[in-house]
Structure formats: C-alpha cells, structure tokens
Design a protein around this motif. Structure first.
Motif, PDB file in Angstrom:
ATOM      1  N   ALA A 194       5.144  -1.361  -6.359  1.00  0.00           N
ATOM      2  CA  ALA A 194       4.448  -0.200  -5.802  1.00  0.00           C
ATOM      3  C   ALA A 194       3.918   0.708  -6.907  1.00  0.00           C
ATOM      4  O   ALA A 194       4.478   0.768  -8.005  1.00  0.00           O
ATOM      5  CB  ALA A 194       5.397   0.591  -4.892  1.00  0.00           C
ATOM      6  N   LEU A 195       2.870   1.443  -6.605  1.00  0.00           N
ATOM      7  CA  LEU A 195       2.313   2.427  -7.532  1.00  0.00           C
ATOM      8  C   LEU A 195       3.260   3.623  -7.624  1.00  0.00           C
ATOM      9  O   LEU A 195       3.713   4.150  -6.614  1.00  0.00           O
ATOM     10  CB  LEU A 195       0.937   2.875  -7.044  1.00  0.00           C
ATOM     11  N   PHE A 196       3.530   4.053  -8.858  1.00  0.00           N
ATOM     12  CA  PHE A 196       4.419   5.182  -9.125  1.00  0.00           C
ATOM     13  C   PHE A 196       3.595   6.374  -9.595  1.00  0.00           C
ATOM     14  O   PHE A 196       2.610   6.219 -10.313  1.00  0.00           O
ATOM     15  CB  PHE A 196       5.434   4.787 -10.198  1.00  0.00           C
ATOM     16  N   SER A 197       4.013   7.572  -9.195  1.00  0.00           N
ATOM     17  CA  SER A 197       3.382   8.801  -9.674  1.00  0.00           C
ATOM     18  C   SER A 197       4.446   9.694 -10.289  1.00  0.00           C
ATOM     19  O   SER A 197       5.532   9.852  -9.726  1.00  0.00           O
ATOM     20  CB  SER A 197       2.724   9.574  -8.522  1.00  0.00           C
ATOM     21  N   SER A 198       4.146  10.285 -11.433  1.00  0.00           N
ATOM     22  CA  SER A 198       5.053  11.277 -11.995  1.00  0.00           C
ATOM     23  C   SER A 198       4.340  12.613 -12.129  1.00  0.00           C
ATOM     24  O   SER A 198       3.120  12.683 -12.187  1.00  0.00           O
ATOM     25  CB  SER A 198       5.619  10.824 -13.351  1.00  0.00           C
ATOM     26  N   SER A 199       5.127  13.653 -12.171  1.00  0.00           N
ATOM     27  CA  SER A 199       4.627  15.021 -12.132  1.00  0.00           C
ATOM     28  C   SER A 199       4.622  15.665 -13.517  1.00  0.00           C
ATOM     29  O   SER A 199       5.426  15.299 -14.394  1.00  0.00           O
ATOM     30  CB  SER A 199       5.498  15.859 -11.186  1.00  0.00           C
ATOM     31  N   THR A 200       3.752  16.649 -13.704  1.00  0.00           N
ATOM     32  CA  THR A 200       3.816  17.502 -14.889  1.00  0.00           C
ATOM     33  C   THR A 200       5.202  18.115 -15.012  1.00  0.00           C
ATOM     34  O   THR A 200       5.683  18.374 -16.118  1.00  0.00           O
ATOM     35  CB  THR A 200       2.766  18.624 -14.792  1.00  0.00           C
ATOM     36  N   TYR A 201       5.866  18.344 -13.872  1.00  0.00           N
ATOM     37  CA  TYR A 201       7.190  18.961 -13.844  1.00  0.00           C
ATOM     38  C   TYR A 201       8.296  17.902 -13.785  1.00  0.00           C
ATOM     39  O   TYR A 201       9.340  18.099 -13.154  1.00  0.00           O
ATOM     40  CB  TYR A 201       7.322  19.902 -12.657  1.00  0.00           C
ATOM     41  N   ALA A 202       8.089  16.768 -14.442  1.00  0.00           N
ATOM     42  CA  ALA A 202       9.109  15.712 -14.475  1.00  0.00           C
ATOM     43  C   ALA A 202      10.205  16.070 -15.466  1.00  0.00           C
ATOM     44  O   ALA A 202       9.965  16.744 -16.480  1.00  0.00           O
ATOM     45  CB  ALA A 202       8.480  14.385 -14.859  1.00  0.00           C
ATOM     46  N   ASN A 203      11.410  15.582 -15.204  1.00  0.00           N
ATOM     47  CA  ASN A 203      12.513  15.766 -16.142  1.00  0.00           C
ATOM     48  C   ASN A 203      12.418  14.802 -17.318  1.00  0.00           C
ATOM     49  O   ASN A 203      12.658  15.182 -18.463  1.00  0.00           O
ATOM     50  CB  ASN A 203      13.858  15.556 -15.442  1.00  0.00           C
ATOM     51  N   LYS A 204      12.092  13.564 -17.037  1.00  0.00           N
ATOM     52  CA  LYS A 204      12.028  12.542 -18.081  1.00  0.00           C
ATOM     53  C   LYS A 204      10.655  12.538 -18.752  1.00  0.00           C
ATOM     54  O   LYS A 204       9.644  12.876 -18.144  1.00  0.00           O
ATOM     55  CB  LYS A 204      12.322  11.158 -17.498  1.00  0.00           C
ATOM     56  N   PRO A 227       0.815  -1.216   0.000  1.00  0.00           N
ATOM     57  CA  PRO A 227       0.000   0.000   0.000  1.00  0.00           C
ATOM     58  C   PRO A 227       0.850   1.268   0.000  1.00  0.00           C
ATOM     59  O   PRO A 227       0.309   2.374  -0.043  1.00  0.00           O
ATOM     60  CB  PRO A 227      -0.786  -0.118   1.305  1.00  0.00           C
ATOM     61  N   VAL A 228       2.168   1.116   0.068  1.00  0.00           N
ATOM     62  CA  VAL A 228       3.084   2.262   0.022  1.00  0.00           C
ATOM     63  C   VAL A 228       3.291   2.647  -1.439  1.00  0.00           C
ATOM     64  O   VAL A 228       3.642   1.805  -2.267  1.00  0.00           O
ATOM     65  CB  VAL A 228       4.436   1.907   0.666  1.00  0.00           C
ATOM     66  N   MET A 229       3.062   3.910  -1.755  1.00  0.00           N
ATOM     67  CA  MET A 229       3.218   4.344  -3.143  1.00  0.00           C
ATOM     68  C   MET A 229       4.173   5.529  -3.239  1.00  0.00           C
ATOM     69  O   MET A 229       4.446   6.218  -2.247  1.00  0.00           O
ATOM     70  CB  MET A 229       1.859   4.723  -3.743  1.00  0.00           C
ATOM     71  N   ILE A 230       4.689   5.756  -4.449  1.00  0.00           N
ATOM     72  CA  ILE A 230       5.542   6.903  -4.723  1.00  0.00           C
ATOM     73  C   ILE A 230       4.647   8.114  -4.959  1.00  0.00           C
ATOM     74  O   ILE A 230       3.896   8.171  -5.946  1.00  0.00           O
ATOM     75  CB  ILE A 230       6.421   6.648  -5.953  1.00  0.00           C
ATOM     76  N   ALA A 231       4.696   9.080  -4.054  1.00  0.00           N
ATOM     77  CA  ALA A 231       3.925  10.309  -4.217  1.00  0.00           C
ATOM     78  C   ALA A 231       4.586  11.179  -5.284  1.00  0.00           C
ATOM     79  O   ALA A 231       5.797  11.091  -5.509  1.00  0.00           O
ATOM     80  CB  ALA A 231       3.842  11.065  -2.897  1.00  0.00           C
ATOM     81  N   PRO A 232       3.804  12.015  -5.958  1.00  0.00           N
ATOM     82  CA  PRO A 232       4.394  12.828  -7.027  1.00  0.00           C
ATOM     83  C   PRO A 232       5.253  13.966  -6.494  1.00  0.00           C
ATOM     84  O   PRO A 232       4.852  14.693  -5.592  1.00  0.00           O
ATOM     85  CB  PRO A 232       3.163  13.378  -7.762  1.00  0.00           C
ATOM     86  N   ILE A 233       6.450  14.090  -7.053  1.00  0.00           N
ATOM     87  CA  ILE A 233       7.370  15.186  -6.749  1.00  0.00           C
ATOM     88  C   ILE A 233       8.003  15.620  -8.068  1.00  0.00           C
ATOM     89  O   ILE A 233       8.327  14.787  -8.921  1.00  0.00           O
ATOM     90  CB  ILE A 233       8.469  14.765  -5.762  1.00  0.00           C
ATOM     91  N   ALA A 234       8.201  16.902  -8.241  1.00  0.00           N
ATOM     92  CA  ALA A 234       8.800  17.424  -9.464  1.00  0.00           C
ATOM     93  C   ALA A 234      10.289  17.134  -9.524  1.00  0.00           C
ATOM     94  O   ALA A 234      10.949  16.938  -8.499  1.00  0.00           O
ATOM     95  CB  ALA A 234       8.572  18.936  -9.553  1.00  0.00           C
ATOM     96  N   CYS A 235      10.827  17.081 -10.739  1.00  0.00           N
ATOM     97  CA  CYS A 235      12.258  17.230 -11.001  1.00  0.00           C
ATOM     98  C   CYS A 235      13.143  16.226 -10.259  1.00  0.00           C
ATOM     99  O   CYS A 235      14.028  16.603  -9.496  1.00  0.00           O
ATOM    100  CB  CYS A 235      12.681  18.666 -10.653  1.00  0.00           C
ATOM    101  N   HIS A 236      12.918  14.933 -10.505  1.00  0.00           N
ATOM    102  CA  HIS A 236      13.742  13.904  -9.866  1.00  0.00           C
ATOM    103  C   HIS A 236      15.198  13.994 -10.306  1.00  0.00           C
ATOM    104  O   HIS A 236      16.081  13.418  -9.666  1.00  0.00           O
ATOM    105  CB  HIS A 236      13.197  12.517 -10.180  1.00  0.00           C
ATOM    106  N   GLY A 237      15.458  14.706 -11.401  1.00  0.00           N
ATOM    107  CA  GLY A 237      16.824  14.841 -11.883  1.00  0.00           C
ATOM    108  C   GLY A 237      17.736  15.609 -10.965  1.00  0.00           C
ATOM    109  O   GLY A 237      18.962  15.572 -11.133  1.00  0.00           O
TER     110      GLY A 237
END
Length: 409
Positions: A117-127, A88-98
């Motif tokens: 685990a469930l992954f979340s990506s942001s509108t402000y992602a690098n990739k 039940p632990v998931m990756i919360a969205p955070i910008a700019c993992h780079g």
C-alpha cells in the motif's frame, strides 16, 4: 510491551491482529494509549457532527449488485502516478505516530509496505524520513507538507524527502489553523514525543507543544503561486490536500497541481461542513479525469472504499484505524488493518461483478437524501464514559510530565 518516554507510555507490540471489523480496534486501543493521546486521534472538532457524518454519510450511497457476470477472483492491483500498488487503500497522513507505538512511522511504513500500500508521512512525524525510508527502501511513499512561513525550513524538507525517495507531496490547505478540538482542550493534550523535522531545525521544538501552537508555525496564507513554487523547489508532483468543491478543484488544476485530495481533515477542522463523501462527486466531475483524485475521511469499511472509488476516487486513504492497529500490533497490526479493508472490498467486488479496480470505478451507485444528528462531542461530560485504567496506558508517577496531558497512575 510498553516503553516509557519521559513517563509517556508507548506500545511496543508487533503482532498480527484478528478482528471482525476495524471499528473494534478503537475501543481496544484505549487499553494501551493514554487518554489524552487516544482522544487526540479519536476526536473531531466542536460537536463532532462532521466527524460522525464522514462515516455515516456513506449510507447515502448504495451499491447496485450485478448478477450473471461470469466473474470470479477479483484483483485489487492498481496503478497510481506510475507506482504499482497491491491495493487502492492507502495510509493517509497523520501526525505523531509515536503516540500509538514506539516504532511510530517506521512501523506504519513497514506495515504498509508489507501490504503493498501507498504510505504517507507528515511534516509532524516523530521519525526521520531517513529512518522511514530505510525501513522499506523500495516502498512507495508520499509526503504531507504543512507549508512553513520559513522557506529555509521548507527547503530542508524538500531536500530530505527527495534524497529519501518520496514520490510526491500532499500540500495541506485544509488545516491552516487548528480546528476547535474540545477533546484536546479537556485532556490538555500536547505532543509528548519529539517531532523530527522540528528537532533537527529548531533543536527540539515540537515536544510539549499544543496542536494550535504547532499550526501557528505553518503558513496561513497559501495561494496559487505557492503551488508552482513548491513544484519548482521540490521537483516533485504536488497534490492539493483539502479540496471539497468544484471551484477549488478548478483553481488547484489551474495553479498547476498534479492532483487533488478530497478531505475535510477527518472532521477535525470545520464542524458543520459536509461529509467528504458528499463532496467527492462534485469534485470528481469538475476534475473530469484530468488529474488523479485522492480521498479520505470516515472510511471504515471495504464497502466505503468501493463507494469512494465508484464516486470518482483513484486512491482511498484510511486514518484513525491504522493508528489503532499500530498501537495494538505495530507494523503487523497496520498490515492487519489494510488486510481487513481488502478482504471486505474483494467480497463487494465479487458480488458486483467487478474484476478490477478499474471496473469498480464504473460500478453503479444510487443516492438518497438524508437527515443528520445534532449530538454533542463524545468528550462532552454528558456523554463521556469512564476511561479504562490498565498497566499499559498510565504515566509513571515519578517521571510524569504534567504538560503531556496523560493520565497518571
């Protein structure tokens, strides 16, 4: 070990991490992240009261152990929106993992997929979402949407995430403008690595921008009608991210939201608002199991995950710790962080007689009142400690970009 993008040092580590708890990683990450980048992740708004309270408030709730349960070998498997997950632990969205690792969101997705685990990506992602999806084609993933004022941009995003297998959208409504983040101001932080959606739509805008400048491109007026429009144009389930009270939960469901996401943006927006875990019971009661409830902010222990589930959450997001894991160990470091939460959660489940995650959701929790601190932020000159200087976390002097805010060698 270190790659330099225009002088900005990016970790290239990819190794299993050994830890006693995830809090250890915050200190160690300073050795591989430049000061401005580190405090972009590690800080909160204003005096950081809410940022600290998000974690300390878990102490307001106590787990009631159960005995003689005749139970062993608890299981973490759970299901969310039709997706079968190993935790039940998931990756919360955070910008700019780079800013943490050259692999950026690709590394985080790989680590999350390896942990189930469930992954979340942001509108402000690098990739790009294409690269993220290619890293783990069958992995479950959601997309955090900063709704743009420009609907051509929004439609570009919708088209891309549908083609790359994203299962739903977290619509962010808790960060319409940037909170007053003193650490970003003190270190002159700007995004040092390109953000993909802005590169493909605006030709590179995003690199060198401040947090406030990036948020200014987002829609500040979001209402109930926008929820249905996003659902119609994306064809995906939409959760409202930033719900902290019953009234807004009712409004979100009434607007057609497929779920609510209880968060205060990690204490990075309104300093002085309650800790998210103190908001969770009210929202869960208002929702009354009509839609799923996602939760994040301040989660640093397996016991915190346990408490959040018992108080009404269906999924529990982690944020800063996985970024530290990414900086220190890449994809394997991200998996190591999730594994640590799982290890602690399993112990609590066994000691409370909870065989399944569904059992945890019905566990007995007690509550006591509390007092709060009134300390200045960790980057206030009266509290700030010298930042470590290592060969991995310094700008290259001949390539340094003053606008990045990174310290120079």
């Amino acid at each position: 070990m270190t790659y330099y993008y225009k002088g900005f040092p990016q970790s290239t580590r990819d190794e299993v991490l050994h830890m006693v708890n995830v809090e250890e990683l915050a200190r160690k990450a300073k050795d591989v992240m430049p000061e401005a980048a580190y405090y972009y992740v590690a800080s909160g708004a204003e005096n950081e009261w809410t940022w600290r309270a998000n974690t300390s408030a878990f102490n307001h709730y106590q787990i009631i152990p159960r005995a003689l349960t005749n139970m062993s070998h608890p299981q973490l498997d759970t299901e969310f929106m039709g997706m079968k997950l190993k935790t039940p632990v998931m990756i919360a969205p955070i910008a700019c993992h780079g800013i943490a690792n050259k692999a950026a969101e690709v590394g985080t997705q790989k680590g999350a997929a390896a942990a189930g685990a469930l992954f979340s990506s942001s509108t402000y992602a690098n990739k790009s979402v294409e690269d993220i999806a290619a890293a783990a084609p069958n992995a479950p993933r959601y997309f955090q949407l900063y709704l743009s004022k420009d609907w051509k941009f929004n439609r570009m995003v919708f088209d891309a995430i549908k083609k790359t297998g994203y299962k739903g959208i977290w619509l962010t409504v808790d960060a319409l403008v940037s909170g007053y983040r003193e650490a970003n101001l003190r270190t002159h932080f700007t995004y040092p690595v390109p953000l993909d959606f802005f590169t493909r739509y605006l030709g590179g805008k995003g690199e060198g921008q401040t947090v406030a400048q990036m948020y200014a491109a987002s829609a500040q007026k979001i209402g109930p009608k926008d929820v249905q429009r996003i659902k119609d144009e994306s064809g995906l389930p939409v959760f409202i991210k930033g719900i902290t009270n019953a009234e807004d939960a009712y409004k979100a469901i009434g607007a057609g939201a497929d779920g609510v996401y209880v968060t205060n943006h990690g204490g990075r927006e309104v300093d002085g608002e309650p800790a998210t875990v103190d908001d969770l019971p009210e929202v869960a009661k208002a929702v009354a199991h009509r839609v799923p409830v996602v939760f994040d902010s301040g989660v640093r222990r397996g016991s915190h995950v346990f408490k959040a589930l018992a108080l009404g959450a269906d999924m529990v997001g982690i944020g800063r710790p996985f970024l530290y894991g990414l900086a220190l160990g890449g994809a394997k470091g991200v998996k190591s962080v999730i594994d640590q939460y799982n290890k602690e959660l399993l112990i609590d489940m066994e000691l409370t007689g909870c065989k399944t995650i569904e059992d945890v959701k019905h566990a007995k929790i007690a509550h006591i009142r509390y007092t709060a601190d009134n300390l200045p932020s960790d980057t206030d000159p009266t509290r700030m400690k010298p930042y470590p200087v290592t060969k991995y976390n310094q700008m290259k002097s001949d390539e340094a970009d003053a606008s990045s805010g990174a310290s120079e060698a």
